[in-house]
Scaffold this motif. Structure first.
Motif, PDB file in Angstrom:
ATOM      1  N   PRO A  65       0.471  -1.018   0.287  1.00 35.54           N
ATOM      2  CA  PRO A  65      -0.076  -0.492  -0.291  1.00 35.54           C
ATOM      3  C   PRO A  65       0.762   1.477  -0.162  1.00 35.54           C
ATOM      4  N   ARG A  66       2.482   1.554   0.435  1.00 36.44           N
ATOM      5  CA  ARG A  66       2.822   2.438   0.022  1.00 36.44           C
ATOM      6  C   ARG A  66       3.798   3.029  -1.171  1.00 36.44           C
ATOM      7  N   GLY A  67       2.987   1.366  -1.935  1.00 30.72           N
ATOM      8  CA  GLY A  67       3.647   2.513  -3.657  1.00 30.72           C
ATOM      9  C   GLY A  67       4.553   0.949  -4.393  1.00 30.72           C
ATOM     10  N   GLY A  68       4.878   1.139  -4.865  1.00 33.94           N
ATOM     11  CA  GLY A  68       5.269   0.161  -5.575  1.00 33.94           C
ATOM     12  C   GLY A  68       5.414  -0.781  -6.582  1.00 33.94           C
ATOM     13  N   ASP A  69       3.835  -1.312  -6.578  1.00 29.32           N
ATOM     14  CA  ASP A  69       3.154  -2.081  -7.236  1.00 29.32           C
ATOM     15  C   ASP A  69       3.099  -2.425  -8.157  1.00 29.32           C
ATOM     16  N   ASP A  70       3.231  -1.186  -9.234  1.00 33.76           N
ATOM     17  CA  ASP A  70       3.852  -1.005 -10.474  1.00 33.76           C
ATOM     18  C   ASP A  70       5.180  -1.392 -10.799  1.00 33.76           C
ATOM     19  N   VAL A  71       5.920  -1.216 -10.040  1.00 35.49           N
ATOM     20  CA  VAL A  71       7.562  -2.181 -10.436  1.00 35.49           C
ATOM     21  C   VAL A  71       7.288  -3.169 -10.220  1.00 35.49           C
ATOM     22  N   ALA A  72       7.199  -4.076  -9.101  1.00 38.52           N
ATOM     23  CA  ALA A  72       6.789  -4.965  -9.428  1.00 38.52           C
ATOM     24  C   ALA A  72       6.216  -6.013  -9.757  1.00 38.52           C
ATOM     25  N   ALA A  73       5.236  -5.258 -10.290  1.00 33.35           N
ATOM     26  CA  ALA A  73       4.172  -5.736 -11.702  1.00 33.35           C
ATOM     27  C   ALA A  73       5.380  -6.099 -12.858  1.00 33.35           C
ATOM     28  N   GLY A  74       5.777  -5.094 -13.602  1.00 34.40           N
ATOM     29  CA  GLY A  74       6.509  -4.225 -14.343  1.00 34.40           C
ATOM     30  C   GLY A  74       7.872  -5.331 -14.088  1.00 34.40           C
ATOM     31  N   HIS A  75       9.003  -6.174 -12.810  1.00 39.41           N
ATOM     32  CA  HIS A  75       9.250  -6.865 -13.218  1.00 39.41           C
ATOM     33  C   HIS A  75       9.022  -8.394 -13.396  1.00 39.41           C
ATOM     34  N   LEU A  76       8.082  -8.908 -12.795  1.00 43.00           N
ATOM     35  CA  LEU A  76       7.015 -10.112 -12.667  1.00 43.00           C
ATOM     36  C   LEU A  76       6.227 -10.281 -14.286  1.00 43.00           C
ATOM     37  N   ILE A  77       6.072  -9.473 -15.294  1.00 43.28           N
ATOM     38  CA  ILE A  77       5.952  -9.349 -16.375  1.00 43.28           C
ATOM     39  C   ILE A  77       6.843  -9.359 -17.520  1.00 43.28           C
ATOM     40  N   ARG A  78       7.600  -9.204 -17.266  1.00 40.18           N
ATOM     41  CA  ARG A  78       8.856  -9.397 -18.648  1.00 40.18           C
ATOM     42  C   ARG A  78       9.522 -10.393 -18.138  1.00 40.18           C
ATOM     43  N   ALA A  79       9.871 -11.318 -16.456  1.00 38.07           N
ATOM     44  CA  ALA A  79      10.195 -12.503 -15.970  1.00 38.07           C
ATOM     45  C   ALA A  79       8.894 -13.632 -16.879  1.00 38.07           C
ATOM     46  N   ALA A  80       7.711 -13.093 -16.986  1.00 47.11           N
ATOM     47  CA  ALA A  80       6.694 -13.923 -17.486  1.00 47.11           C
ATOM     48  C   ALA A  80       7.289 -14.046 -18.941  1.00 47.11           C
ATOM     49  N   ARG A  81       7.544 -13.402 -19.452  1.00 48.83           N
ATOM     50  CA  ARG A  81       7.283 -13.620 -20.864  1.00 48.83           C
ATOM     51  C   ARG A  81       8.772 -13.916 -21.165  1.00 48.83           C
ATOM     52  N   ARG A  82       9.980 -13.902 -20.287  1.00 50.33           N
ATOM     53  CA  ARG A  82      11.240 -14.270 -20.707  1.00 50.33           C
ATOM     54  C   ARG A  82      10.467 -15.703 -19.964  1.00 50.33           C
ATOM     55  N   SER A  83      10.124 -16.646 -19.904  1.00 54.08           N
ATOM     56  CA  SER A  83       9.830 -17.527 -19.514  1.00 54.08           C
ATOM     57  C   SER A  83       9.823 -18.541 -20.604  1.00 54.08           C
ATOM     58  N   GLY A  84       8.463 -17.855 -21.483  1.00 54.36           N
ATOM     59  CA  GLY A  84       7.957 -18.900 -22.518  1.00 54.36           C
ATOM     60  C   GLY A  84       8.101 -19.555 -21.773  1.00 54.36           C
ATOM     61  N   THR A  85       6.796 -20.275 -20.810  1.00 56.05           N
ATOM     62  CA  THR A  85       6.237 -21.196 -20.230  1.00 56.05           C
ATOM     63  C   THR A  85       4.525 -20.517 -19.759  1.00 56.05           C
ATOM     64  N   VAL A  86       4.598 -19.197 -18.880  1.00 57.81           N
ATOM     65  CA  VAL A  86       3.666 -18.530 -17.757  1.00 57.81           C
ATOM     66  C   VAL A  86       2.379 -18.075 -19.310  1.00 57.81           C
ATOM     67  N   THR A  87       1.620 -18.931 -18.938  1.00 56.11           N
ATOM     68  CA  THR A  87       0.641 -18.124 -20.289  1.00 56.11           C
ATOM     69  C   THR A  87      -0.871 -18.082 -19.253  1.00 56.11           C
ATOM     70  N   ASN A  88      -0.790 -17.981 -17.572  1.00 56.00           N
ATOM     71  CA  ASN A  88      -1.592 -16.803 -17.156  1.00 56.00           C
ATOM     72  C   ASN A  88      -1.030 -16.060 -16.434  1.00 56.00           C
ATOM     73  N   VAL A  89      -1.547 -14.802 -15.885  1.00 57.36           N
ATOM     74  CA  VAL A  89      -1.160 -14.170 -14.633  1.00 57.36           C
ATOM     75  C   VAL A  89      -2.115 -14.219 -14.057  1.00 57.36           C
ATOM     76  N   VAL A  90      -2.270 -14.026 -12.941  1.00 57.53           N
ATOM     77  CA  VAL A  90      -4.048 -14.265 -12.403  1.00 57.53           C
ATOM     78  C   VAL A  90      -3.464 -13.211 -11.289  1.00 57.53           C
ATOM     79  N   TYR A  91      -4.646 -12.021 -11.605  1.00 56.36           N
ATOM     80  CA  TYR A  91      -4.057 -10.988 -10.524  1.00 56.36           C
ATOM     81  C   TYR A  91      -5.389 -10.727 -10.000  1.00 56.36           C
ATOM     82  N   VAL A  92      -4.714 -10.200  -8.512  1.00 58.80           N
ATOM     83  CA  VAL A  92      -6.136  -9.897  -7.440  1.00 58.80           C
ATOM     84  C   VAL A  92      -6.173  -8.256  -7.273  1.00 58.80           C
TER      85      VAL A  92
END
Length: 249
Positions: A65-92
């Motif tokens: 809640p203090r900030g940084g979720d967008d930065v963290a999500a950007g890292h997560l998304i780029r890693a998921a793309r690099r993996s070549g195996t992730v087909t679904n990112v579920v976000y609450v």
């Protein structure tokens, strides 16, 4: 069964979600900075490639809640793309992130937009506030001589277990996009919830509705945080408080 990564897997939502996914037979990797097997720092993006290897699904529950979720999500998304195996990112996410101009909500909406433009398969579930959050807000106010709570603000709390149940259903290799919102069973004002809390905890203080100012407050007063047409939760706030009292949690 799938290999599923869960960020925030040691948190309020992550713990019951991980339990459900493992009960279903999935291999679950809980990501955290202190994990002995999958040490990951989302803010820095370190450790993600190793943790992501061979995974099909990522459930992103981690939030700050203090900030940084967008930065963290950007890292997560780029890693998921690099993996070549992730087909679904579920976000609450949270009901109202697109209509209530609260800073934290804006960041949650930014993460939704990042996923939508990521080129990855994604699933976004928006929920109303958790019982736990309502109890913390009212409980903090109840420590004062009177209980000041924002007037005219309605809340529709939902049990975290029910959110975990729904996320476990969505944590499959096939993405679903934006799915219907998930709301708690009852809508009441914060003042009314405050009286429920006091009755359940034996408090005798007086609840004082307190008018506030600002665009975010106006958004809450308009009910932007509510999903009355999706009141699918069954566990009430009273039941949550009674269980908390029994278990001491």
């Amino acid at each position: 069964m799938s290999t599923i990564l869960v960020t925030g897997g040691t948190g309020t939502l992550g713990v019951p979600l991980v339990e459900r996914l493992r009960a279903l037979g999935h291999e679950v990797r809980v990501l955290s900075r202190r994990s002995p097997t999958h040490p990951v720092d989302l803010r820095e993006g370190t450790g993600l490639d190793a943790a992501m290897a061979g995974a099909e699904v990522v459930v992103h529950c981690a939030s700050a809640p203090r900030g940084g979720d967008d930065v963290a999500a950007g890292h997560l998304i780029r890693a998921a793309r690099r993996s070549g195996t992730v087909t679904n990112v579920v976000y609450v996410s949270i009901v109202g992130v697109d209509v209530v101009p609260l800073g934290y909500y804006r960041t949650k909406l930014a993460v939704e937009r990042l996923l939508e433009g990521s080129g990855l398969g994604f699933t976004i579930l928006r929920t109303t506030q958790f019982h736990d959050l309502l109890a913390r807000v009212v409980g903090a106010a109840a420590k004062l001589p009177v209980v000041p709570l924002p007037s005219g603000v309605r809340v529709q709390p939902i049990a975290v277990e029910e959110v975990a149940d729904r996320l476990a259903e969505l944590a499959v290799p096939t993405p679903a996009g934006r799915v219907p919102d998930l709301g708690g069973p009852e809508v009441r004002t914060l003042a009314q919830w405050g009286r429920v809390y006091l009755a359940a905890t034996g408090g005798r203080r007086r609840v004082v509705p307190l008018p506030l100012a600002g665009k975010a407050y106006a958004g809450f007063r308009r009910g932007g945080n509510l999903a009355p047409g999706r009141a699918v939760g069954r566990i009430t706030f009273e039941e949550f408080l009674a269980r908390r009292d029994r278990t001491g949690a």
